[in-house]
Design an enzyme around this catalytic site. Structure first.
Site, PDB file in Angstrom:
ATOM      1  N   ASP A  10      39.519  47.875  36.706  1.00 50.74           N
ATOM      2  CA  ASP A  10      38.961  47.538  38.017  1.00 50.74           C
ATOM      3  C   ASP A  10      40.015  47.953  39.030  1.00 50.74           C
ATOM      4  O   ASP A  10      41.109  47.394  39.050  1.00 50.74           O
ATOM      5  CB  ASP A  10      38.700  46.023  38.053  1.00 50.74           C
ATOM      6  N   GLN A  93      43.747  46.793  41.557  1.00 49.59           N
ATOM      7  CA  GLN A  93      43.885  45.465  40.932  1.00 49.59           C
ATOM      8  C   GLN A  93      44.450  45.491  39.513  1.00 49.59           C
ATOM      9  O   GLN A  93      45.325  44.698  39.174  1.00 49.59           O
ATOM     10  CB  GLN A  93      42.501  44.781  40.913  1.00 49.59           C
ATOM     11  N   ASN A 103      51.339  54.945  27.080  1.00 42.62           N
ATOM     12  CA  ASN A 103      50.097  54.328  26.628  1.00 42.62           C
ATOM     13  C   ASN A 103      49.674  53.316  27.686  1.00 42.62           C
ATOM     14  O   ASN A 103      50.542  52.664  28.270  1.00 42.62           O
ATOM     15  CB  ASN A 103      50.393  53.609  25.299  1.00 42.62           C
ATOM     16  N   TYR A 226      47.984  34.922  36.708  1.00 44.78           N
ATOM     17  CA  TYR A 226      46.669  35.479  36.934  1.00 44.78           C
ATOM     18  C   TYR A 226      46.734  36.747  37.770  1.00 44.78           C
ATOM     19  O   TYR A 226      47.283  36.751  38.848  1.00 44.78           O
ATOM     20  CB  TYR A 226      45.757  34.463  37.647  1.00 44.78           C
ATOM     21  N   LYS A 229      40.791  40.289  35.780  1.00 48.36           N
ATOM     22  CA  LYS A 229      39.907  39.908  34.696  1.00 48.36           C
ATOM     23  C   LYS A 229      40.088  40.829  33.505  1.00 48.36           C
ATOM     24  O   LYS A 229      40.603  41.923  33.637  1.00 48.36           O
ATOM     25  CB  LYS A 229      38.460  39.963  35.181  1.00 48.36           C
ATOM     26  N   ASP A 230      39.671  40.332  32.372  1.00 46.31           N
ATOM     27  CA  ASP A 230      39.881  41.072  31.135  1.00 46.31           C
ATOM     28  C   ASP A 230      38.682  41.941  30.803  1.00 46.31           C
ATOM     29  O   ASP A 230      38.808  42.902  30.078  1.00 46.31           O
ATOM     30  CB  ASP A 230      40.134  40.082  30.009  1.00 46.31           C
TER      31      ASP A 230
HETATM   32  C1  F6R Z   1      35.927  36.983  38.548  1.00 46.75           C
HETATM   33  C2  F6R Z   1      36.187  37.603  39.821  1.00 46.75           C
HETATM   34  C3  F6R Z   1      35.787  36.883  41.037  1.00 46.75           C
HETATM   35  C4  F6R Z   1      37.005  36.460  41.846  1.00 46.75           C
HETATM   36  C5  F6R Z   1      36.574  35.659  43.092  1.00 46.75           C
HETATM   37  C6  F6R Z   1      37.757  35.315  43.988  1.00 46.75           C
HETATM   38  O1  F6R Z   1      36.144  37.911  37.537  1.00 46.75           O
HETATM   39  O2  F6R Z   1      36.735  38.678  39.905  1.00 46.75           O
HETATM   40  O3  F6R Z   1      34.972  35.788  40.723  1.00 46.75           O
HETATM   41  O4  F6R Z   1      37.863  35.694  41.053  1.00 46.75           O
HETATM   42  O5  F6R Z   1      35.665  36.426  43.857  1.00 46.75           O
HETATM   43  O6  F6R Z   1      38.420  36.482  44.266  1.00 46.75           O
HETATM   44  P1  F6R Z   1      39.750  36.575  45.174  1.00 46.75           P
HETATM   45  O7  F6R Z   1      40.759  35.637  44.574  1.00 46.75           O
HETATM   46  O8  F6R Z   1      40.117  38.015  45.081  1.00 46.75           O
HETATM   47  O9  F6R Z   1      39.332  36.156  46.558  1.00 46.75           O
HETATM   48 MG    MG Z   2      37.665  42.947  40.940  1.00 42.91          MG
HETATM   49 MG    MG Z   3      35.525  42.994  36.551  1.00 39.22          MG
END
Ligand code: F6R
Ligand code: MG
Ligand code: MG
Length: 360
Positions: A10, A93, A103, A226, A229-230
């Site tokens: 992402d 991100q 790698n 954090y 996402k994975d």
């Molecule tokens: C979950 C995800 C979203 C963000 C949420 C808050 O995978 O990516 O749910 O965690 O929109 O995002 P921020 O912290 O970037 O405002």
């Molecule tokens: Mg994102």
């Molecule tokens: Mg994602």
């Protein structure tokens, strides 16, 4: 031998964390096109699921090969530059390192790779997820490769009857164990039911041929805090000694609860959708999975067919939405909310510190 590598990241989204825009897809395609001209890869297809871009590549260099990984890294760098230029949300991100070092593992992007001798006809399915973590594949892979109520071939087809071996990763120790099924099904289930600790990383036939590969990077463990996402991907070989395409898809007909969704901190149903509908909207979700079917032809990728773009999965989607509604009504309470260790955002430490002298 042919290798399929799916490398995903992402690197910016529109709006918020909903979708990977065409501006970025065009950038990665330009880089992969050059990679094809220079014979680093044989063929490629770029897909997306929510805010994740998935580079599906074929080549003959083997797994973890640095030129292929560098190509993917360059593609994501170029897309990051574009995302920054357009001030897209979350630009770069999943790019956690300044420089490439052999790698992509540990640098942010996720990868699932599989090297095999192409059969006379080689169908495979790429499963691409958003708003969840690699253990979301534990339940469907168990259904696909070990449960005859899902995969009739385990009972009916002599070439599947002996079962499959599962390589299970312990996230926290970074160690893997191999379990041979059906003999060790109960041991396998004892592990993979613990989805916050164990995840299926590979599946093999008894002769050692690969059957499935899953990206198992957890970004929050990589960076120690954090950072994103994975959102995992998986490759599954199908037919003639492997689950039929329809058996692989059947494993997603129950929208089981997975961790992820809003702020990576909530359990919600995994909803199978078409690539076009992989736009996590409600409460940034619910979590999605897309299935793209390909045929390989000497490394050439024929396809894809967007397999969940089918009314046969409407009921599953409806069930997922009922489950989403049910879970959402819990608000900030478990089991909608993940347990403390699995939360990707929490104010709990600060709240506890503030209230420290109030507990007696
Ligand atoms: C979950 C995800 C979203 C963000 C949420 C808050 O995978 O990516 O749910 O965690 O929109 O995002 P921020 O912290 O970037 O405002
Ligand atoms: Mg994102
Ligand atoms: Mg994602």
């Amino acid at each position: 031998m042919t290798t399929i590598s799916i490398i995903k990241a992402d690197v910016g989204s529109l709006p918020g964390h909903v979708s990977a825009p065409n501006h970025l897809i065009n950038e990665v395609e330009k880089v992969l096109e050059e990679g094809m001209e220079e014979s680093t890869i044989i063929d490629y297809h770029v897909a997306s699921c929510g805010d994740d871009i998935d580079l599906i590549m074929s080549h003959d260099n083997g797994e973890g090969e640095s030129e292929v990984h560098e190509l993917a890294w360059d593609a994501f760098q170029q897309a990051t530059d574009k995302a920054e230029e357009l001030s897209l949300y979350g630009a770069g991100q999943d790019i956690l390192s300044e420089a490439f070092s052999g790698n992509v593992k540990g640098l942010g992007p996720g990868s699932a790779e599989m090297e095999f001798e192409e059969r006379e006809s080689e169908p495979f399915v790429a499963f691409l997820c958003d708003k969840t973590s690699p253990s979301a594949f534990n339940y469907p892979l168990y259904k696909m490769f070990a449960d005859p109520s899902n995969t009739a071939g385990l009972v009916l087809d002599p070439s599947l009857h002996e079962g499959f071996d599962f390589e299970v990763l312990d996230y926290y120790e970074g160690e893997t164990a191999n379990l041979s099924c059906p003999d060790e099904i109960y041991d396998l289930l004892a592990l993979i039911g613990e989805t916050s600790k164990y995840t299926i990383q590979k599946v093999f036939k008894k002769d050692g041929s690969p059957a499935a590969a899953i990206s198992t990077e957890k970004l929050n463990l990589i960076a120690g805090e954090y950072v994103g996402k994975d959102d995992p991907v998986a490759i599954v070989r199908c037919q003639s000694g492997y689950p039929a395409v329809g058996e692989a898809l059947e494993a997603f007909s129950f929208p089981h609860l997975v961790p992820g969704w809003m702020r990576g901190s909530h359990n919600g149903p995994l909803m199978p959708v078409s690539e076009e509908n992989a736009t996590p909207s409600r409460f940034d979700g619910p979590p999605r999975v897309v299935a793209l079917g390909f045929q390989l032809n000497d490394g050439e990728l024929i396809g894809p067919k967007d397999l969940f773009d089918d009314p046969a999965f409407d009921r599953t989607r409806e069930k997922a939405q009922n489950a989403a509604e049910y879970m959402r009504r819990h608000g900030t309470f478990q089991p909608h909310l993940l347990r403390e260790d699995d939360l990707e955002y929490t104010t709990l430490p600060e709240v506890l510190e503030k209230l420290d002298d109030r507990f007696s």
